[in-house]
Design a protein around this motif. Sequence first.
Motif, PDB file in Angstrom:
ATOM      1  N   MET A   1       0.839  -1.183   0.000  1.00  0.00           N
ATOM      2  CA  MET A   1       0.000   0.000   0.000  1.00  0.00           C
ATOM      3  C   MET A   1       0.886   1.249   0.000  1.00  0.00           C
ATOM      4  SD  MET A   1      -3.035   0.908   2.631  1.00  0.00           S
ATOM      5  CE  MET A   1      -3.815   2.462   2.626  1.00  0.00           C
ATOM      6  N   THR A   2       0.547   2.179  -0.863  1.00  0.00           N
ATOM      7  CA  THR A   2       1.260   3.443  -0.953  1.00  0.00           C
ATOM      8  C   THR A   2       0.473   4.484  -0.178  1.00  0.00           C
ATOM      9  OG1 THR A   2       1.984   2.794  -3.149  1.00  0.00           O
ATOM     10  CG2 THR A   2       2.278   5.086  -2.553  1.00  0.00           C
ATOM     11  N   THR A   3       1.162   5.286   0.593  1.00  0.00           N
ATOM     12  CA  THR A   3       0.486   6.273   1.438  1.00  0.00           C
ATOM     13  C   THR A   3       0.606   7.661   0.832  1.00  0.00           C
ATOM     14  OG1 THR A   3       1.023   4.949   3.378  1.00  0.00           O
ATOM     15  CG2 THR A   3       0.350   7.218   3.763  1.00  0.00           C
ATOM     16  N   LEU A   4      -0.514   8.338   0.792  1.00  0.00           N
ATOM     17  CA  LEU A   4      -0.556   9.711   0.301  1.00  0.00           C
ATOM     18  C   LEU A   4      -0.002  10.641   1.371  1.00  0.00           C
ATOM     19  CD1 LEU A   4      -1.516  11.401  -2.120  1.00  0.00           C
ATOM     20  CD2 LEU A   4      -3.721  11.620  -0.977  1.00  0.00           C
ATOM     21  N   ALA A   5       0.795  11.606   0.977  1.00  0.00           N
ATOM     22  CA  ALA A   5       1.358  12.563   1.933  1.00  0.00           C
ATOM     23  C   ALA A   5       0.223  13.248   2.693  1.00  0.00           C
ATOM     24  CB  ALA A   5       2.194  13.599   1.195  1.00  0.00           C
ATOM     25  N   PRO A   6       0.332  13.364   4.008  1.00  0.00           N
ATOM     26  CA  PRO A   6      -0.729  13.953   4.811  1.00  0.00           C
ATOM     27  C   PRO A   6      -1.127  15.362   4.368  1.00  0.00           C
ATOM     28  CG  PRO A   6       0.858  12.871   6.235  1.00  0.00           C
ATOM     29  CD  PRO A   6       1.428  12.846   4.850  1.00  0.00           C
ATOM     30  N   ALA A   7      -0.173  16.156   3.915  1.00  0.00           N
ATOM     31  CA  ALA A   7      -0.476  17.523   3.475  1.00  0.00           C
ATOM     32  C   ALA A   7      -1.377  17.518   2.238  1.00  0.00           C
ATOM     33  CB  ALA A   7       0.810  18.287   3.188  1.00  0.00           C
ATOM     34  N   ILE A   8      -1.175  16.534   1.361  1.00  0.00           N
ATOM     35  CA  ILE A   8      -2.035  16.423   0.176  1.00  0.00           C
ATOM     36  C   ILE A   8      -3.392  15.862   0.582  1.00  0.00           C
ATOM     37  CG2 ILE A   8      -2.341  15.276  -2.054  1.00  0.00           C
ATOM     38  CD1 ILE A   8       0.761  15.291  -2.291  1.00  0.00           C
ATOM     39  N   ALA A   9      -3.389  14.798   1.371  1.00  0.00           N
ATOM     40  CA  ALA A   9      -4.641  14.163   1.807  1.00  0.00           C
ATOM     41  C   ALA A   9      -5.552  15.158   2.512  1.00  0.00           C
ATOM     42  CB  ALA A   9      -4.336  12.978   2.723  1.00  0.00           C
ATOM     43  N   ALA A  10      -4.984  16.056   3.282  1.00  0.00           N
ATOM     44  CA  ALA A  10      -5.781  17.041   4.025  1.00  0.00           C
ATOM     45  C   ALA A  10      -6.493  18.025   3.101  1.00  0.00           C
ATOM     46  CB  ALA A  10      -4.890  17.798   5.003  1.00  0.00           C
ATOM     47  N   ARG A  11      -5.982  18.213   1.899  1.00  0.00           N
ATOM     48  CA  ARG A  11      -6.576  19.175   0.957  1.00  0.00           C
ATOM     49  C   ARG A  11      -7.689  18.575   0.111  1.00  0.00           C
ATOM     50  NH1 ARG A  11      -2.277  21.948  -2.452  1.00  0.00           N
ATOM     51  NH2 ARG A  11      -4.085  23.199  -2.998  1.00  0.00           N
ATOM     52  N   LEU A  12      -7.809  17.242   0.103  1.00  0.00           N
ATOM     53  CA  LEU A  12      -8.788  16.590  -0.760  1.00  0.00           C
ATOM     54  C   LEU A  12     -10.197  16.650  -0.183  1.00  0.00           C
ATOM     55  CD1 LEU A  12      -6.851  13.360  -1.828  1.00  0.00           C
ATOM     56  CD2 LEU A  12      -6.980  15.573  -3.011  1.00  0.00           C
ATOM     57  N   LYS A  13     -11.152  16.919  -1.057  1.00  0.00           N
ATOM     58  CA  LYS A  13     -12.575  16.876  -0.690  1.00  0.00           C
ATOM     59  C   LYS A  13     -13.192  15.728  -1.475  1.00  0.00           C
ATOM     60  CE  LYS A  13     -12.872  21.718   0.424  1.00  0.00           C
ATOM     61  NZ  LYS A  13     -13.007  23.015  -0.207  1.00  0.00           N
ATOM     62  N   ARG A  14     -13.329  14.605  -0.804  1.00  0.00           N
ATOM     63  CA  ARG A  14     -13.804  13.385  -1.427  1.00  0.00           C
ATOM     64  C   ARG A  14     -15.333  13.320  -1.439  1.00  0.00           C
ATOM     65  NH1 ARG A  14     -10.089  13.434   2.037  1.00  0.00           N
ATOM     66  NH2 ARG A  14      -8.013  12.599   1.728  1.00  0.00           N
ATOM     67  N   ASN A  15     -15.882  12.541  -2.395  1.00  0.00           N
ATOM     68  CA  ASN A  15     -17.327  12.323  -2.392  1.00  0.00           C
ATOM     69  C   ASN A  15     -17.660  11.289  -1.312  1.00  0.00           C
ATOM     70  OD1 ASN A  15     -16.790   9.774  -3.486  1.00  0.00           O
ATOM     71  ND2 ASN A  15     -17.523  10.292  -5.535  1.00  0.00           N
ATOM     72  N   ASP A  16     -18.927  10.912  -1.224  1.00  0.00           N
ATOM     73  CA  ASP A  16     -19.352   9.973  -0.175  1.00  0.00           C
ATOM     74  C   ASP A  16     -18.673   8.615  -0.271  1.00  0.00           C
ATOM     75  OD1 ASP A  16     -21.000  11.922   0.876  1.00  0.00           O
ATOM     76  OD2 ASP A  16     -22.819  11.156  -0.076  1.00  0.00           O
ATOM     77  N   ALA A  17     -18.178   8.268  -1.465  1.00  0.00           N
ATOM     78  CA  ALA A  17     -17.481   6.999  -1.658  1.00  0.00           C
ATOM     79  C   ALA A  17     -15.971   7.130  -1.423  1.00  0.00           C
ATOM     80  CB  ALA A  17     -17.748   6.471  -3.065  1.00  0.00           C
ATOM     81  N   GLY A  18     -15.514   8.331  -1.032  1.00  0.00           N
ATOM     82  CA  GLY A  18     -14.100   8.545  -0.766  1.00  0.00           C
ATOM     83  C   GLY A  18     -13.272   8.812  -2.009  1.00  0.00           C
ATOM     84  N   LEU A  19     -13.943   9.242  -3.085  1.00  0.00           N
ATOM     85  CA  LEU A  19     -13.275   9.423  -4.371  1.00  0.00           C
ATOM     86  C   LEU A  19     -13.240  10.876  -4.810  1.00  0.00           C
ATOM     87  CD1 LEU A  19     -15.055   6.483  -6.226  1.00  0.00           C
ATOM     88  CD2 LEU A  19     -12.803   6.444  -5.120  1.00  0.00           C
ATOM     89  N   ILE A  20     -12.274  11.173  -5.679  1.00  0.00           N
ATOM     90  CA  ILE A  20     -12.217  12.468  -6.357  1.00  0.00           C
ATOM     91  C   ILE A  20     -12.155  12.197  -7.857  1.00  0.00           C
ATOM     92  CG2 ILE A  20     -11.098  13.703  -4.446  1.00  0.00           C
ATOM     93  CD1 ILE A  20      -8.455  13.470  -6.030  1.00  0.00           C
ATOM     94  N   ALA A  21     -12.629  13.150  -8.639  1.00  0.00           N
ATOM     95  CA  ALA A  21     -12.573  13.028 -10.094  1.00  0.00           C
ATOM     96  C   ALA A  21     -11.144  13.262 -10.567  1.00  0.00           C
ATOM     97  CB  ALA A  21     -13.519  14.029 -10.742  1.00  0.00           C
ATOM     98  N   ALA A  22     -10.768  12.554 -11.618  1.00  0.00           N
ATOM     99  CA  ALA A  22      -9.448  12.702 -12.223  1.00  0.00           C
ATOM    100  C   ALA A  22      -9.626  12.915 -13.719  1.00  0.00           C
ATOM    101  CB  ALA A  22      -8.593  11.466 -11.964  1.00  0.00           C
ATOM    102  N   VAL A  23      -9.155  14.044 -14.200  1.00  0.00           N
ATOM    103  CA  VAL A  23      -9.243  14.385 -15.616  1.00  0.00           C
ATOM    104  C   VAL A  23      -7.864  14.204 -16.233  1.00  0.00           C
ATOM    105  CG1 VAL A  23      -9.741  16.230 -17.271  1.00  0.00           C
ATOM    106  CG2 VAL A  23     -11.060  16.070 -15.136  1.00  0.00           C
ATOM    107  N   ALA A  24      -7.798  13.424 -17.318  1.00  0.00           N
ATOM    108  CA  ALA A  24      -6.531  13.221 -18.018  1.00  0.00           C
ATOM    109  C   ALA A  24      -6.507  14.100 -19.255  1.00  0.00           C
ATOM    110  CB  ALA A  24      -6.363  11.761 -18.407  1.00  0.00           C
ATOM    111  N   GLN A  25      -5.445  14.896 -19.383  1.00  0.00           N
ATOM    112  CA  GLN A  25      -5.259  15.806 -20.510  1.00  0.00           C
ATOM    113  C   GLN A  25      -3.943  15.472 -21.196  1.00  0.00           C
ATOM    114  OE1 GLN A  25      -4.453  19.930 -19.500  1.00  0.00           O
ATOM    115  NE2 GLN A  25      -5.496  20.619 -21.350  1.00  0.00           N
TER     116      GLN A  25
END
Length: 115
Positions: free
Chosen positions: A1-25
């Motif tokens: 398991m890879t752990t997300l840096a706490p400073a980044i994790a604290a900035r995320l606003k996840r949906n009810d399923a714990g997910l965020i949208a990811a757009v690939a450009q």
Amino acid sequence: MTTLAPAIAARLKRNDAGLIAAVAQEKSTGDVLMVAWMDDEALARTLATRKATYYSRSRRAYWVKGETSGHTQHVHEVRLDCDGDTVLLVVDQEGAACHTGTHTCFDTDILLASD
């Protein structure tokens, strides 16, 4: 398991399923290729490997873009939007980005075009 840096994790606003949208450009063209979902683990894996890693809601599993198809995404940049609920992945796309075999998921149904 890879752990997300706490400073980044604290900035995320996840949906009810714990997910965020990811757009690939695509880096070279600016084309929006696809939209997928990430949780903390998928984002951490992407940041650690530069391989676009997403979370499949239907399979309830992680998938590395191109792992089976060969249509890979090498990640150059990851940007968090101002609300913290979407990330933008700037990628080099190898092959089709869309599961239908097209370059982008947004090149089929144009609902409104420029004048």
